[in-house]
Structures are given as structure tokens and as C-alpha cells.
Scaffold this motif. Structure first.
Motif, PDB file in Angstrom:
ATOM      1  N   LEU A  89       0.830  -1.195   0.110  1.00  0.00           N
ATOM      2  CA  LEU A  89       0.057   0.007   0.058  1.00  0.00           C
ATOM      3  C   LEU A  89       1.016   1.366   0.118  1.00  0.00           C
ATOM      4  N   VAL A  90       2.046   0.989   0.583  1.00  0.00           N
ATOM      5  CA  VAL A  90       2.636   2.325   0.473  1.00  0.00           C
ATOM      6  C   VAL A  90       3.546   2.531  -0.676  1.00  0.00           C
ATOM      7  N   GLU A  91       3.809   1.339  -1.169  1.00  0.00           N
ATOM      8  CA  GLU A  91       4.225   1.393  -2.670  1.00  0.00           C
ATOM      9  C   GLU A  91       3.324   2.042  -3.483  1.00  0.00           C
ATOM     10  N   MET A  92       1.959   1.495  -3.577  1.00  0.00           N
ATOM     11  CA  MET A  92       0.754   1.996  -4.078  1.00  0.00           C
ATOM     12  C   MET A  92       0.889   3.716  -4.003  1.00  0.00           C
ATOM     13  N   LYS A  93       0.975   4.150  -2.679  1.00  0.00           N
ATOM     14  CA  LYS A  93       0.746   5.519  -2.432  1.00  0.00           C
ATOM     15  C   LYS A  93       1.818   6.321  -3.524  1.00  0.00           C
ATOM     16  N   GLY A  94       2.916   5.590  -3.536  1.00  0.00           N
ATOM     17  CA  GLY A  94       4.123   6.537  -4.213  1.00  0.00           C
ATOM     18  C   GLY A  94       3.433   6.745  -5.649  1.00  0.00           C
ATOM     19  N   LEU A  95       2.815   5.652  -6.336  1.00  0.00           N
ATOM     20  CA  LEU A  95       2.633   5.685  -7.788  1.00  0.00           C
ATOM     21  C   LEU A  95       1.258   6.699  -7.379  1.00  0.00           C
ATOM     22  N   ILE A  96       0.542   6.853  -6.602  1.00  0.00           N
ATOM     23  CA  ILE A  96      -0.493   7.847  -6.539  1.00  0.00           C
ATOM     24  C   ILE A  96      -0.032   9.175  -6.343  1.00  0.00           C
ATOM     25  N   VAL A  97       0.952   9.256  -5.868  1.00  0.00           N
ATOM     26  CA  VAL A  97       1.540  10.778  -5.696  1.00  0.00           C
ATOM     27  C   VAL A  97       2.137  11.057  -7.062  1.00  0.00           C
ATOM     28  N   ALA A  98       2.678  10.147  -7.435  1.00  0.00           N
ATOM     29  CA  ALA A  98       3.450  10.446  -8.939  1.00  0.00           C
ATOM     30  C   ALA A  98       2.407  10.792 -10.233  1.00  0.00           C
ATOM     31  N   ALA A  99       0.873  10.066  -9.790  1.00  0.00           N
ATOM     32  CA  ALA A  99       0.009  10.735 -10.511  1.00  0.00           C
ATOM     33  C   ALA A  99      -0.515  11.915 -10.540  1.00  0.00           C
ATOM     34  N   GLN A 100      -0.016  12.795  -9.448  1.00  0.00           N
ATOM     35  CA  GLN A 100      -0.661  13.885  -9.121  1.00  0.00           C
ATOM     36  C   GLN A 100      -0.065  14.845 -10.147  1.00  0.00           C
ATOM     37  N   GLU A 101       0.944  14.630 -10.806  1.00  0.00           N
ATOM     38  CA  GLU A 101       1.618  15.489 -11.730  1.00  0.00           C
ATOM     39  C   GLU A 101       1.011  15.288 -13.175  1.00  0.00           C
ATOM     40  N   ASP A 102       0.754  16.298 -13.802  1.00  0.00           N
ATOM     41  CA  ASP A 102       0.110  16.383 -15.108  1.00  0.00           C
ATOM     42  C   ASP A 102       0.845  15.520 -16.251  1.00  0.00           C
ATOM     43  N   ASN A 103       2.100  15.849 -16.210  1.00  0.00           N
ATOM     44  CA  ASN A 103       2.971  15.381 -17.320  1.00  0.00           C
ATOM     45  C   ASN A 103       3.571  14.124 -17.169  1.00  0.00           C
ATOM     46  N   VAL A 104       2.483  12.995 -16.836  1.00  0.00           N
ATOM     47  CA  VAL A 104       2.806  11.877 -16.555  1.00  0.00           C
ATOM     48  C   VAL A 104       1.720  10.802 -17.267  1.00  0.00           C
ATOM     49  N   ASP A 105       2.040   9.392 -17.632  1.00  0.00           N
ATOM     50  CA  ASP A 105       1.174   8.796 -18.126  1.00  0.00           C
ATOM     51  C   ASP A 105       0.123   7.894 -17.106  1.00  0.00           C
ATOM     52  N   ARG A 106      -0.946   8.470 -16.778  1.00  0.00           N
ATOM     53  CA  ARG A 106      -1.715   8.077 -15.620  1.00  0.00           C
ATOM     54  C   ARG A 106      -2.223   6.579 -15.992  1.00  0.00           C
ATOM     55  N   THR A 107      -2.556   6.415 -17.197  1.00  0.00           N
ATOM     56  CA  THR A 107      -2.945   4.987 -17.512  1.00  0.00           C
ATOM     57  C   THR A 107      -1.787   3.978 -17.139  1.00  0.00           C
ATOM     58  N   LYS A 108      -0.767   4.081 -17.552  1.00  0.00           N
ATOM     59  CA  LYS A 108       0.328   3.093 -16.897  1.00  0.00           C
ATOM     60  C   LYS A 108       0.400   2.858 -15.640  1.00  0.00           C
ATOM     61  N   ILE A 109       0.447   4.115 -14.906  1.00  0.00           N
ATOM     62  CA  ILE A 109       0.201   3.939 -13.429  1.00  0.00           C
ATOM     63  C   ILE A 109      -0.804   3.476 -12.652  1.00  0.00           C
ATOM     64  N   GLN A 110      -2.138   3.657 -13.286  1.00  0.00           N
ATOM     65  CA  GLN A 110      -3.098   2.808 -13.030  1.00  0.00           C
ATOM     66  C   GLN A 110      -3.175   1.299 -13.051  1.00  0.00           C
ATOM     67  N   THR A 111      -2.351   0.991 -14.316  1.00  0.00           N
ATOM     68  CA  THR A 111      -2.161  -0.304 -14.551  1.00  0.00           C
ATOM     69  C   THR A 111      -1.367  -1.003 -13.348  1.00  0.00           C
ATOM     70  N   ASP A 112      -0.126  -0.472 -12.915  1.00  0.00           N
ATOM     71  CA  ASP A 112       0.705  -0.686 -11.877  1.00  0.00           C
ATOM     72  C   ASP A 112      -0.462  -0.953 -10.593  1.00  0.00           C
ATOM     73  N   ILE A 113      -1.047   0.046 -10.502  1.00  0.00           N
ATOM     74  CA  ILE A 113      -1.819   0.055  -9.258  1.00  0.00           C
ATOM     75  C   ILE A 113      -2.814  -1.195  -8.938  1.00  0.00           C
ATOM     76  N   GLY A 114      -3.231  -1.509 -10.304  1.00  0.00           N
ATOM     77  CA  GLY A 114      -4.138  -2.688 -10.506  1.00  0.00           C
ATOM     78  C   GLY A 114      -3.225  -3.857 -10.082  1.00  0.00           C
ATOM     79  N   GLN A 115      -2.170  -3.974 -10.574  1.00  0.00           N
ATOM     80  CA  GLN A 115      -1.252  -5.122 -10.179  1.00  0.00           C
ATOM     81  C   GLN A 115      -0.953  -5.362  -8.830  1.00  0.00           C
ATOM     82  N   LEU A 116      -0.791  -4.383  -8.171  1.00  0.00           N
ATOM     83  CA  LEU A 116      -0.362  -4.372  -6.704  1.00  0.00           C
ATOM     84  C   LEU A 116      -1.778  -4.761  -6.077  1.00  0.00           C
ATOM     85  N   ARG A 117      -2.758  -4.219  -6.369  1.00  0.00           N
ATOM     86  CA  ARG A 117      -4.029  -4.550  -5.939  1.00  0.00           C
ATOM     87  C   ARG A 117      -4.465  -6.175  -5.702  1.00  0.00           C
ATOM     88  N   ASP A 118      -3.894  -6.735  -7.228  1.00  0.00           N
ATOM     89  CA  ASP A 118      -4.218  -8.326  -7.225  1.00  0.00           C
ATOM     90  C   ASP A 118      -3.093  -9.104  -6.370  1.00  0.00           C
TER      91      ASP A 118
END
Length: 399
Positions: A89-118
Motif C-alpha cells: 500500500l505504501v508502494e501504491m501511495k508512491g504511484l498515486i503521488v506520482a499521478a498528481q503530476e500532469d505530465n505523466v502517463d496516468r494509464t500506466k500508473i493505473q495498471t501498476d496500481i491494479g497489479q499491486l491490488r491483485d
């Protein structure tokens, strides 16, 4: 009369002494062969009774050791899994924090979050020991911890109870029947509410009269950080639910917090919580469906948009706290079980020492007594032989 053919007094005395020596010799030989001075009830009825009862207690405590070992292993698995979930969950938080930036690929971040959830799902499913999984459901498990004997000989068993802490991501259905009202201005309807209750203010939980309650629905209350759970039983109505919540709060024994029931019957049942602590107290109540997991909100995390990323950042904090709370509770339970296990082991050793002091033979003393009795036996045989020969002197009178 010096001698008699019919009555040989000396022989009878010698025979009695020899029998006494042989009896003592047999007793010492039995002690040496068994290693016990009290091996049967005829040796010493009182000591035999005490030692037998203590032996039964020793057997019971040896079984308790096994129960506590099982409990420690089961809770240890749950604690390790909960800690791993916290890391993810802490690792997932790091991804969510990264997603706060506009200049990122949020779709790929969402995929990583889904993998962590699984991965979290996989950990929760695997976190079982002998079929017992503390990360699923809300039931508690009791582990036998001690056998307590009073002065009258009555024996009662005491247990250590470990609560399950759901870290499943399964989403439950919406729960109806909750309306919370705080005098500080909070007035919310739905499945959750929170407030800061000022001194002498009340916080009311209204349980709807027309609501249908499902067995397994969990009402979780936090009063000044103290977690209190009530699980809806089969067939419960709004009065039963209100009474259950009132009883759970009352049993928690929080200083300065009092609780009372109002309404009910044809009207909504009210649980009135009064703050008499002298300061402000945080209060929160949430209701989750019995089929829902403690990390169900993971399914709603979506960082593919800026708004979703902002909402996810708020949600992840609560989810991390949920897993951290689980780790802490399992850690405390495991430590208590291990302390009790160590105590039971030491108690068992002390009981065995006590039994030994009551029943074990002193082999050094027994060896010395054996040699003494063997000499006495030989002398007794000689004395009896001399006494038996005495009547032969009578023949001299007839020569």
C-alpha cells in the motif's frame, strides 16, 4: 522355664525382627526400582492424591503449550501478511503521488496500481495456517491459554481471543439503516459519518425502523481513536442493532463516555453517546456489508484523471492505516501468546519439580539404607537360627 519344645519365645522375637527387616528391605528395593517413594496410594494416600491431581494439571498444561504454539504460528502468519500488505500500500501511495503530476502517463500508473491490488488479494488468500485466515472475515478465535484451579478444586479454562481483521478487497453492497446526528452540526445519512464532539455534547446514531439488516454487517465505531465493532446477528431488527451498539460501547469502558438508548419500537432506535471527558473527542462510525472487505476501497482507486488521482491520495491514507492497525493488533496478540506460552512452560517445570519433591525417592539415602537392611537381614537370620537351636539343649537332660 528356660526352654520349651512348644513355645520358643526367642525364636518368635527373632522372627518378628526378621519380618520387619524384610519388609523394610522390600520397600527400599521398590523405591530403587521405581525411583519413587510414593508410587501407589498405599504408600501415602494423601501425597498420592495430591501428586495425581498435579500430574493431570501437567498433562493439561502440556496440551495448552501445543494450543499456544498453534496460536502463535497462526497469528504470526497473519501479522507477516498484514505487514507485507502495508508495504504494498505504501508502494501504491508512491504511484498515486506520482499521478498528481500532469505530465505523466496516468494509464500506466493505473495498471501498476491494479497489479499491486491483485498482489494484495493473493497475499490475503494465502495468509492461512491450518485453514485459519485472520485476514478474512470479522470473527474472533479463542486459543486455550490456561487451566485455573481454585482452592475448592474447581477447574476453569481461560483463553486468549484474537480478532480477525479483514484486509480483503471485496466490495460489499450499500448498507441501509444508518442516520447519524451530532450536535456539532454533523447531520449525515448514508453509510458513514464523523464528528468532533465538544464537551457535554451528544452524538446520536439513529437506526432506521424500516431497515432490513443482513447478518454479518459490521458497524465500526471509533471514539477518541478507540475501535469498537458490532456485528449484526441473524434476524436482528433495528432495536437489536441499537442495543448491540450500545452494549459494545458500554463494554469498551471509555472514561468520560456514556451511552444510552432512546426511541425504538415503531420509531427509529437511537443510540445517544454523551461526551463528559472535559474536552473534544473524535467520533466516527462506518457500516460495511458482511461480504465487504476492509480494503474494499482499493477497487475504487482510479488515477487515470486528475480528479481521480486527488481522490485516490485521500483514500490511500485510510487504507494504509487499516493495514497498519491490523499489523499492530496481530503483533500485540502474538506477543501476548508467546509470553503466555513461556509462562506455561515455566509453570509446567515448577509443577514437575513439586511433584518430584513429593514422590521421588532419595536414591542416595535408599542405597545406604539398603546396605544397612541387608546386614540386619543376615544378622536376623543368624539370630533366628540360634533361637531355633536352643531346644536342642533339652536333650542333654535325658542322657
Amino acid at each position: 522355664m528356660t526352654n520349651s519344645l512348644l513355645t520358643n519365645t526367642s525364636a518368635m522375637v527373632a522372627l518378628q525382627n526378621l519380618r520387619s527387616v524384610n519388609k523394610g528391605l522390600n520397600m527400599v528395593q521398590e523405591q530403587i526400582s521405581t525411583g519413587k517413594k510414593v508410587s501407589t496410594a498405599k504408600d501415602n494416600a494423601a501425597i498420592f492424591a495430591i501428586s495425581t491431581v498435579m500430574q493431570s494439571d501437567v498433562k493439561g498444561f502440556e496440551a495448552i503449550n501445543q494450543s499456544l504454539n498453534l496460536g502463535s504460528a497462526s497469528v504470526g502468519v497473519a501479522r507477516g501478511a498484514a505487514e507485507k500488505v502495508s508495504e504494498l500500500l505504501v508502494e501504491m501511495k508512491g504511484l498515486i503521488v506520482a499521478a498528481q503530476e500532469d505530465n505523466v502517463d496516468r494509464t500506466k500508473i493505473q495498471t501498476d496500481i491494479g497489479q499491486l491490488r491483485d498482489q494484495i488479494d493473493g497475499i490475503v488468500e494465502a495468509a492461512q495456517f491450518n485453514g485459519l485466515n485472520f485476514l478474512k472475515g470479522a470473527d474472533s478465535t479463542d486459543f486455550l491459554a490456561s487451566l485455573d484451579r481454585d482452592a475448592s478444586g474447581n477447574v476453569t479454562a481461560s483463553t486468549i481471543s484474537v480478532d480477525a481483521y479483514s484486509l480483503e478487497t471485496t466490495a460489499g453492497v450499500a448498507v441501509v439503516g444508518l442516520d447519524t446526528t451530532g450536535t456539532t452540526g454533523v447531520n449525515a445519512a448514508g453509510d458513514s459519518a464523523a464528528a468532533l464532539i465538544a464537551d457535554t455534547n451528544d452524538f446520536e446514531i439513529h437506526v432506521d425502523t424500516g431497515a432490513t439488516f443482513t447478518e454479518g454487517d459490521v458497524w465500526e465505531l471509533r471514539i477518541d481513536g478507540r475501535k469498537i465493532n458490532y456485528t449484526v446477528a441473524a434476524g436482528a431488527d433495528h432495536d437489536d442493532v441499537a442495543a448491540g451498539i450500545e452494549s459494545a460501547i458500554d463494554a469498551a469502558g471509555i472514561t468520560g463516555i456514556s451511552v444510552a438508548l432512546a426511541g425504538g419500537g415503531a420509531a427509529d432506535a437511537e443510540v445517544i453517546i454523551t461526551n463528559g471527558t472535559g474536552g473534544a473527542v473524535g467520533f466516527e462510525v462506518t457500516v460495511t456489508d458482511g461480504a465487504g472487505g476492509g480494503l474494499a476501497n482499493l477497487n475504487g482507486l482510479d488515477v487515470s484523471t486528475a480528479a481521480g488521482a486527488a481522490a485516490a491520495l485521500v483514500s490511500i491514507e485510510g487504507l494504509i492505516q487499516e493495514s497498519v492497525d491490523a499489523s499492530a493488533e496481530f503483533g500485540s496478540a502474538q506477543k501476548r501468546i508467546e509470553i503466555q506460552n513461556e509462562f506455561v512452560s515455566e509453570l509446567t517445570d515448577s509443577l514437575k519439580t513439586g511433584i518430584g519433591a513429593l514422590t521421588d525417592a532419595d536414591l542416595e539415602a535408599a542405597s545406604a539404607r539398603l546396605q544397612s537392611l541387608q546386614v540386619q537381614q543376615q544378622l536376623g537370620i543368624q539370630a533366628l537360627s540360634i533361637a531355633n537351636a536352643a531346644p536342642n539343649s533339652i536333650l542333654g537332660l535325658f542322657r
